[in-house]
Design a protein around this motif. Structure first.
Motif, PDB file in Angstrom:
ATOM      1  N   ASP A 152     127.178   4.352 -12.994  1.00 61.92           N
ATOM      2  CA  ASP A 152     127.677   3.824 -14.262  1.00 61.92           C
ATOM      3  C   ASP A 152     128.393   5.010 -14.916  1.00 61.92           C
ATOM      4  O   ASP A 152     127.757   5.973 -15.328  1.00 61.92           O
ATOM      5  N   ARG A 160     125.709   8.006 -14.685  1.00 67.32           N
ATOM      6  CA  ARG A 160     124.327   7.587 -14.430  1.00 67.32           C
ATOM      7  C   ARG A 160     124.263   6.962 -13.042  1.00 67.32           C
ATOM      8  O   ARG A 160     125.059   6.066 -12.727  1.00 67.32           O
ATOM      9  N   LEU A 162     122.865   4.444 -10.706  1.00 69.67           N
ATOM     10  CA  LEU A 162     122.083   3.209 -10.807  1.00 69.67           C
ATOM     11  C   LEU A 162     121.225   3.012  -9.567  1.00 69.67           C
ATOM     12  O   LEU A 162     120.143   2.434  -9.630  1.00 69.67           O
ATOM     13  N   ASN A 214     117.713  -4.513  -7.671  1.00 69.42           N
ATOM     14  CA  ASN A 214     118.085  -3.148  -8.056  1.00 69.42           C
ATOM     15  C   ASN A 214     119.302  -2.740  -7.228  1.00 69.42           C
ATOM     16  O   ASN A 214     119.806  -3.528  -6.424  1.00 69.42           O
ATOM     17  N   MET A 268     125.609  -4.183 -15.907  1.00 65.95           N
ATOM     18  CA  MET A 268     126.211  -3.294 -16.896  1.00 65.95           C
ATOM     19  C   MET A 268     127.345  -3.980 -17.676  1.00 65.95           C
ATOM     20  O   MET A 268     127.868  -3.422 -18.625  1.00 65.95           O
ATOM     21  N   GLU A 345     122.647  11.560 -14.495  1.00 66.34           N
ATOM     22  CA  GLU A 345     121.414  10.989 -15.033  1.00 66.34           C
ATOM     23  C   GLU A 345     120.970   9.945 -14.005  1.00 66.34           C
ATOM     24  O   GLU A 345     121.822   9.308 -13.376  1.00 66.34           O
ATOM     25  N   ASP A 347     119.040   6.438 -13.231  1.00 64.99           N
ATOM     26  CA  ASP A 347     118.508   5.227 -13.841  1.00 64.99           C
ATOM     27  C   ASP A 347     117.021   5.081 -13.532  1.00 64.99           C
ATOM     28  O   ASP A 347     116.559   5.531 -12.482  1.00 64.99           O
ATOM     29  N   GLY A 350     116.634   3.799 -10.277  1.00 66.42           N
ATOM     30  CA  GLY A 350     117.691   4.185  -9.341  1.00 66.42           C
ATOM     31  C   GLY A 350     117.285   5.226  -8.425  1.00 66.42           C
ATOM     32  O   GLY A 350     116.809   5.681  -7.673  1.00 66.42           O
TER      33      GLY A 350
END
Ligand code: KG4
Ligand code: ZN
Length: 350
Positions: A152, A160, A162, A214, A268, A345, A347, A350
């Motif tokens: 993302d 990020r 995911l 997921n 998203m 980052e 998730d 994730g």
């Protein structure tokens, strides 16, 4: 404001150099593939990779700076991939970049290779203009021989993850199958070509984790199941049914990638979708993604092949954007085999 940088990419087995402007315009880029040196070993040999980088890099830099027309006078900074990758390969690019920065008295910046892949669709040159300029939030499927992740992307430096593959990357799954059925290495392109003549339903392959809610993927079960099938069929049957085997195997990979990508976009709620990395050259993945984007009215951006595979232009673009926000490294910059904390980052699931 830095207008133009020289960029160097040597994280794996391709040596690549580019001169890139702050709007993503590529003034010149050249890459040297090392496939012929690694082919006899059926995979990348790190020592061979760094030795060839050190042979190819300096002449390539001279050629690219010359071809860029701006010359050394126009180069205002040096950007280099310093992570993640093969450390011996990274070092060759890194010491070269540091030497140039020091000798010319211009700023240096090390960037994450994967960030380069995420920004690759926004590059431009004489024959490629992106559908959109970099800025809007988007979902990216970055799929190569070493990585398979869905991101993302919220802006520069705001990435990020995911979900990623738990084991093999999709490109690795292609290449391992290529070896199994005697296509040599790397087998991705050959599988793609053979698959075009085959039946996607001829053989059953597993689509691991496809129904899980997921973006996590897994390709090692697919590889094991292919290994069993190839042993069962035997050499003659395998050679007789190459096209069907390739089509069915490829479809299993594409089904998983598309299911997870579509899921991320739904979750998203973005309108812009990017597919990048070496496997985005796959014609079936492209066709399926384009068809889905048209049906669901999403803007899909897939960079041209030269910016899909490992290249220095994407590194230069990521670097110049950061440099123009003030980022700099000093000569203590080192290589890292992995991404650094803070690069991405992750998730919750994730
Ligand atoms: O991004 P890349 O050039 O290098 C890294 O792995 O970082 O990606 C190379 C991978 C290889 O696994 C190769 O087999 C795969 O991309 N690949 C393809 C195709 N072209 C390249 N896989 C499937 N179909 C293709 N047309
Ligand atoms: Zn790559």
């Amino acid at each position: 404001m830095i207008e133009t940088v020289l960029s160097i990419e040597t994280s794996c087995d391709d040596t690549s150099v580019a001169v890139v402007q702050k709007n993503g315009r590529v003034l010149a880029m050249q890459s040297a593939s090392q496939d012929q040196f690694h082919q006899p070993f059926g995979g990348i040999v790190p020592e061979i990779a760094c030795r060839n980088h050190s042979i190819a890099l300096l002449p390539l830099i001279e050629k690219v700076v010359d071809a860029s027309k701006v010359g050394w006078k126009g180069v205002q900074g040096v950007v280099v991939t310093n992570r993640p990758g093969l450390v011996g390969s990274l070092i060759v690019g890194l010491v070269t970049a540091k030497s140039i920065a020091q000798a010319k008295g211009i700023p240096l910046l090390g960037v994450n290779h994967l960030e380069g892949h995420l920004l690759a669709p926004f590059l431009s040159d004489e024959t490629y203009l992106p559908k959109k300029i970099f800025g809007e939030r988007f979902i990216a499927l970055a799929v190569s021989g070493g990585h398979t992740s869905i991101y993302d992307v919220q802006g520069l430096g705001k990435y990020r993850i995911l979900g990623s593959t738990l084991d093999d990357a999709a490109g690795e799954a292609f290449d391992k199958f290529g070896k199994m059925i005697g296509l040599g290495w790397p087998g991705g392109v050959k599988i793609d070509k053979l698959a075009a003549q085959g039946n996607i339903k001829a053989y059953e392959f597993p689509r691991s984790m496809i129904l899980e809610e997921n973006e996590i993927m897994s390709f090692s079960g697919l590889k094991s199941s292919a290994q069993r099938l190839v042993e069962q069929l035997g050499e003659t049957e395998v050679q007789k049914n190459l096209a069907d085997l390739c089509a069915s195997y490829q479809e299993a990979i594409v089904d998983v990638l598309m299911a997870k990508l579509e899921r991320a976009v739904r979750r998203m709620k973005t309108d812009l979708v990017v597919i990048t990395g070496g496997v985005s050259a796959n014609s079936r993945l492209r066709a399926r993604a384009e068809d889905w984007a048209a049906r669901s009215r999403k803007t899909l951006m897939i960079p041209p092949l030269r910016y899909c595979t490992d290249n220095a232009a994407m590194i230069g673009y990521a670097g110049i954007l950061h440099m123009n926000q003030g980022a700099r490294h000093d000569l203590a910059l080192g290589p890292s085999p992995a991404s650094l904390p803070g690069d991405f980052e992750v998730d919750a699931h994730g």
